[in-house]
Design a protein around this motif. Sequence first.
Motif, mmCIF file in Angstrom:
data_model
loop_
_atom_site.group_PDB
_atom_site.id
_atom_site.type_symbol
_atom_site.label_atom_id
_atom_site.label_comp_id
_atom_site.label_asym_id
_atom_site.label_seq_id
_atom_site.Cartn_x
_atom_site.Cartn_y
_atom_site.Cartn_z
ATOM 1 N N TYR A 3 1.005 -1.061 -0.105
ATOM 2 C CA TYR A 3 -0.496 -0.104 -0.176
ATOM 3 C C TYR A 3 0.534 1.554 0.050
ATOM 4 C CZ TYR A 3 -3.872 -2.610 1.366
ATOM 5 O OH TYR A 3 -4.455 -3.604 1.945
ATOM 6 N N VAL A 5 0.716 5.012 1.303
ATOM 7 C CA VAL A 5 0.184 6.238 2.486
ATOM 8 C C VAL A 5 0.547 7.529 2.122
ATOM 9 C CG1 VAL A 5 0.074 6.327 4.088
ATOM 10 C CG2 VAL A 5 -0.458 4.403 3.122
ATOM 11 N N THR A 51 5.105 10.545 2.647
ATOM 12 C CA THR A 51 4.700 9.319 1.439
ATOM 13 C C THR A 51 5.489 7.967 2.579
ATOM 14 O OG1 THR A 51 5.058 10.476 -0.951
ATOM 15 C CG2 THR A 51 5.267 8.469 -0.917
ATOM 16 N N TYR A 54 3.605 0.165 3.138
ATOM 17 C CA TYR A 54 3.799 -0.606 3.644
ATOM 18 C C TYR A 54 3.132 -1.558 2.884
ATOM 19 C CZ TYR A 54 2.767 2.813 7.575
ATOM 20 O OH TYR A 54 2.881 3.375 8.776
ATOM 21 N N GLU A 59 -6.270 -4.060 3.926
ATOM 22 C CA GLU A 59 -6.367 -2.935 4.239
ATOM 23 C C GLU A 59 -6.986 -2.500 5.815
ATOM 24 O OE1 GLU A 59 -8.255 1.052 2.110
ATOM 25 O OE2 GLU A 59 -8.102 -0.987 1.364
ATOM 26 N N LEU A 62 -3.369 -2.875 7.058
ATOM 27 C CA LEU A 62 -2.652 -1.406 7.510
ATOM 28 C C LEU A 62 -3.650 0.220 7.879
ATOM 29 C CD1 LEU A 62 -0.941 1.370 5.355
ATOM 30 C CD2 LEU A 62 -3.197 0.647 4.193
ATOM 31 N N HIS A 63 -4.842 -0.347 8.479
ATOM 32 C CA HIS A 63 -6.035 0.919 9.010
ATOM 33 C C HIS A 63 -5.087 0.646 10.701
ATOM 34 C CE1 HIS A 63 -7.164 3.558 5.545
ATOM 35 N NE2 HIS A 63 -7.387 2.088 5.228
ATOM 36 N N LEU A 66 -1.947 2.590 10.825
ATOM 37 C CA LEU A 66 -1.980 3.899 11.080
ATOM 38 C C LEU A 66 -2.786 4.694 11.906
ATOM 39 C CD1 LEU A 66 -3.327 4.429 7.282
ATOM 40 C CD2 LEU A 66 -0.683 4.941 8.022
ATOM 41 N N ARG A 79 -4.896 11.289 5.841
ATOM 42 C CA ARG A 79 -4.038 9.909 4.459
ATOM 43 C C ARG A 79 -5.137 9.643 3.746
ATOM 44 N NH1 ARG A 79 -6.182 5.343 8.672
ATOM 45 N NH2 ARG A 79 -6.996 6.562 9.797
ATOM 46 N N GLN A 80 -4.601 9.514 2.930
ATOM 47 C CA GLN A 80 -4.880 9.162 1.637
ATOM 48 C C GLN A 80 -4.544 7.143 1.216
ATOM 49 O OE1 GLN A 80 -4.585 11.561 -1.813
ATOM 50 N NE2 GLN A 80 -4.790 9.677 -3.763
ATOM 51 N N VAL A 81 -5.123 6.195 0.714
ATOM 52 C CA VAL A 81 -4.486 5.305 0.726
ATOM 53 C C VAL A 81 -5.128 4.292 -1.026
ATOM 54 C CG1 VAL A 81 -4.494 2.391 1.456
ATOM 55 C CG2 VAL A 81 -5.034 4.413 3.180
#
Length: 102
Positions: A3, A5, A51, A54, A59, A62-63, A66, A79-81
């Motif tokens: 990912y 991010v 930037t 990961y 996902e 991942l979150h 984060l 955040r933008q994934v």
Amino acid sequence: MKYLVLLTPAAGKKVEDIAPHMVPEIKAVWESYNNGVLREFYFSASPPVVTLIYEVADEATLHSELDRLPMIQEHLLDRQVVALGPFVQFQALFDKSLLGPA
């Protein structure tokens, strides 16, 4: 899964708001790197963008990672994934039906 991010200052947040959280943030990033889930990290000053790359199972994981970042917890960063996958367009090199007339 891999990912991308992008972390940017939340609307209305200034460097003065973010600066006091730098050391805890960097420690959290270092911990993720040491744990093997954060693979790469970069910073761009103008515009300010962090930037992160990961590599995690999904996902949701991942979150969860984060959400451990202090600046995310303090709502200082947006955040933008982007889920990254293989570059399947290479298929065009080998699939004759995609080549068109010679």
